[in-house]
Design a protein around this motif. Structure first.
Motif, short mmCIF file in Angstrom:
data_model
loop_
_atom_site.label_atom_id
_atom_site.label_comp_id
_atom_site.label_asym_id
_atom_site.label_seq_id
_atom_site.Cartn_x
_atom_site.Cartn_y
_atom_site.Cartn_z
N ALA A 1 0.82 -1.21 0.00
CA ALA A 1 0.00 0.00 0.00
C ALA A 1 0.85 1.26 0.00
CB ALA A 1 -0.93 -0.01 1.22
N LEU A 2 1.94 1.25 0.76
CA LEU A 2 2.77 2.45 0.86
C LEU A 2 3.41 2.81 -0.48
CD1 LEU A 2 4.51 1.99 4.32
CD2 LEU A 2 2.81 3.70 3.70
N LEU B 1 1.30 5.27 -2.38
CA LEU B 1 0.89 6.48 -1.67
C LEU B 1 2.00 7.52 -1.69
CD1 LEU B 1 -0.88 4.77 1.34
CD2 LEU B 1 -1.99 6.17 -0.41
N PRO B 2 1.66 8.78 -1.48
CA PRO B 2 2.70 9.83 -1.48
C PRO B 2 3.66 9.65 -0.33
CG PRO B 2 0.48 10.77 -1.59
CD PRO B 2 0.32 9.33 -1.26
N PRO B 3 4.90 10.12 -0.47
CA PRO B 3 5.82 10.13 0.67
C PRO B 3 5.20 10.91 1.82
CG PRO B 3 6.99 10.64 -1.36
CD PRO B 3 5.53 10.64 -1.71
N THR C 1 -5.84 -9.95 3.75
CA THR C 1 -6.89 -9.39 2.89
C THR C 1 -7.62 -8.22 3.53
OG1 THR C 1 -8.49 -11.02 3.71
CG2 THR C 1 -7.24 -11.61 1.74
N ASP C 2 -7.29 -7.86 4.76
CA ASP C 2 -7.97 -6.74 5.42
C ASP C 2 -7.46 -5.41 4.88
OD1 ASP C 2 -9.55 -8.33 7.07
OD2 ASP C 2 -8.00 -8.44 8.62
N ASP C 3 -8.31 -4.38 4.99
CA ASP C 3 -7.91 -3.05 4.56
C ASP C 3 -6.69 -2.56 5.34
OD1 ASP C 3 -10.01 -3.00 2.84
OD2 ASP C 3 -11.24 -1.61 3.99
N VAL C 4 -5.82 -1.84 4.64
CA VAL C 4 -4.65 -1.23 5.26
C VAL C 4 -5.02 0.20 5.66
CG1 VAL C 4 -2.27 -0.48 4.94
CG2 VAL C 4 -3.05 -2.64 3.95
N HIS C 5 -4.83 0.54 6.93
CA HIS C 5 -5.09 1.90 7.41
C HIS C 5 -3.81 2.71 7.31
CE1 HIS C 5 -9.12 1.25 9.32
NE2 HIS C 5 -8.70 -0.01 9.28
N VAL C 6 -3.90 3.86 6.67
CA VAL C 6 -2.73 4.73 6.54
C VAL C 6 -3.09 6.14 7.00
CG1 VAL C 6 -1.70 3.41 4.65
CG2 VAL C 6 -3.26 5.29 4.14
N PRO D 1 11.45 -1.68 7.56
CA PRO D 1 10.10 -1.77 8.13
C PRO D 1 9.26 -0.58 7.74
CG PRO D 1 11.70 -1.14 9.82
CD PRO D 1 12.50 -1.49 8.60
N PRO D 2 7.98 -0.79 7.48
CA PRO D 2 7.11 0.34 7.09
C PRO D 2 7.00 1.36 8.22
CG PRO D 2 6.06 -1.78 6.64
CD PRO D 2 7.27 -2.06 7.47
N PRO D 3 7.00 2.65 7.90
CA PRO D 3 6.77 3.65 8.94
C PRO D 3 5.37 3.49 9.51
CG PRO D 3 6.69 4.65 6.76
CD PRO D 3 7.17 3.25 6.57
#
Length: 387
Positions: free
Chosen positions: A61-62, A65-67, A89-94, A213-215
């Motif tokens: 997902a990241l 998406l914009p930085p 399969t769950d939605d990713v919250h950002v 690791p994702p922020p």
């Protein structure tokens, strides 16, 4: 004999943009359709050996998406170690800065941070280089985190042998993206800078690989977000998981609630935080406790210590000490013959101590909850509770 998988070292164990890999000559469109890669979303691919878990969904997902985007809410709770918080399969919250806009995407729920500079939720992406970029969030009152030096990945054969799961020949475990040993070492200073930056760019404005690791938002912030965004019962189970793992404590939750009291959802977060305790041993136990409260029963105490005649201290899953009524949740593993023997002996010890114990199965919790409430209510009334 099947052809040898085509995996350039730069893309091994990575999540990447397919168009950039093609532009740089690392892969062709034909290669991307092969078994070495999986397509996660439009123009986002990953090494097929990676586990299909929520962390993989977050990394994918990241890249679209914009930085400045950070994983938040239940998705951040998953990354903080609460595995039941979200699935593949769950939605990713950002979470995005208030001034950044992004188009909606299937499987991605976009939220925006408030304009106030007092918000402390965002973390700086791993790597000192990230803190100098103007389009990456420096997390409102959070100091920049320094990155660990990227190590050199061992030879592929040795790596696969080390990651091989016991009892499952040929299957490999996806490396932890936070472990620098699981990422290819930089071959030159330019690549070294990219390895330390979660948004490694192949050229200005072109992101190819999300390394490291994702922020994500910090544990207290993601607990607040979960309380506001998720169903209350599910939210309590997730926040109980954060409390149980030690990622956050009660005082941190109280501080976060006070800091965000004036934000939309502030009162809801205080209410949800009040339903948590971190003592439940599993998500269904948290869900049962909260659902009983919402059904109008008095709040039960999780893991209350009960001394039985043999001198042992037993801890029922839920208890109303004033009325000596307890509830035990029986998961699937309780159907084992040895486990059932221990459960029955445990039940006899509670009865000898003067307690009334009711057992709840997962099936009854899901499909017969109204009847379950009536039974527990009747037991409490019989023991002196007056609604």
């Amino acid at each position: 004999m099947p052809p040898h998988p085509h995996r350039p070292p730069e893309l091994a164990w990575q999540v990447f943009r397919g168009s950039e890999a093609i532009r740089r000559g690392l892969l062709s469109r034909h290669h991307l359709r092969g078994a070495s890669w999986i397509r996660l979303r439009q123009d986002v691919y990953a090494d097929a050996r990676l586990d299909r878990d929520h962390a993989l969904a977050c990394r994918a997902a990241l890249l679209r998406l914009p930085p400045g985007a950070a994983i938040a809410g239940p998705s951040a709770a998953y990354l903080h170690g609460v595995e039941h918080a979200a699935g593949f399969t769950d939605d990713v919250h950002v979470l995005l800065p208030a001034t950044v806009r992004a188009d909606s995407q299937p499987g991605v729920r976009v939220h925006h941070a408030p304009m106030s500079s007092t918000r402390s939720g965002l973390l700086v992406p791993v790597g000192s280089a990230a803190s100098t970029r103007t389009n990456t969030p420096v997390g409102m009152n959070q100091p920049a985190r320094t990155s660990r030096t990227a190590g050199t990945r061992p030879p592929v054969a040795a790596s696969l042998a080390a990651d091989r799961l016991p009892g499952a020949p040929g299957r490999t475990r996806s490396p932890n993206p936070a472990d620098t040993r699981n990422r290819p070492g930089p071959a030159d200073p330019q690549n070294a800078a990219a390895a330390s930056n979660p948004f490694a760019e192949s050229s200005p404005g072109a992101v190819m690989i999300l390394a490291g690791p994702p922020p994500r938002t910090e544990p207290a912030a993601c607990a607040w977000e979960t309380a506001v965004w998720a169903d209350p019962v599910e939210a309590v189970g997730i926040i109980d998981g954060l409390l149980r793992t030690g990622s956050v404590n009660g005082s941190a939750l109280a501080s976060e609630a006070a800091r965000n009291a004036c934000r939309p959802g502030g009162r809801r977060a205080v209410w949800v935080f009040g339903l948590t305790d971190g003592l439940a041993q599993s998500p269904p136990e948290s869900h049962l406790r909260v659902r009983l409260v919402l059904a109008g029963l008095p709040r039960a105490v999780a893991q209350y210590p009960v001394r039985v005649p043999t001198g042992l201290i037993l801890h029922p899953d839920l208890a109303w000490p004033e009325f000596r009524v307890a509830v035990e949740y029986d998961g699937q593993w309780h159907s084992d013959a040895d486990r059932m023997h221990l459960d029955r002996r445990r039940l006899n010890q509670f009865v000898a101590a003067g307690w009334l114990v009711l057992h709840v199965t997962g099936r009854r919790l899901r499909k017969e909850f109204p009847a379950l409430v009536r039974e527990i209510r009747a037991a409490l009334v019989a023991r002196g509770w007056r609604p």
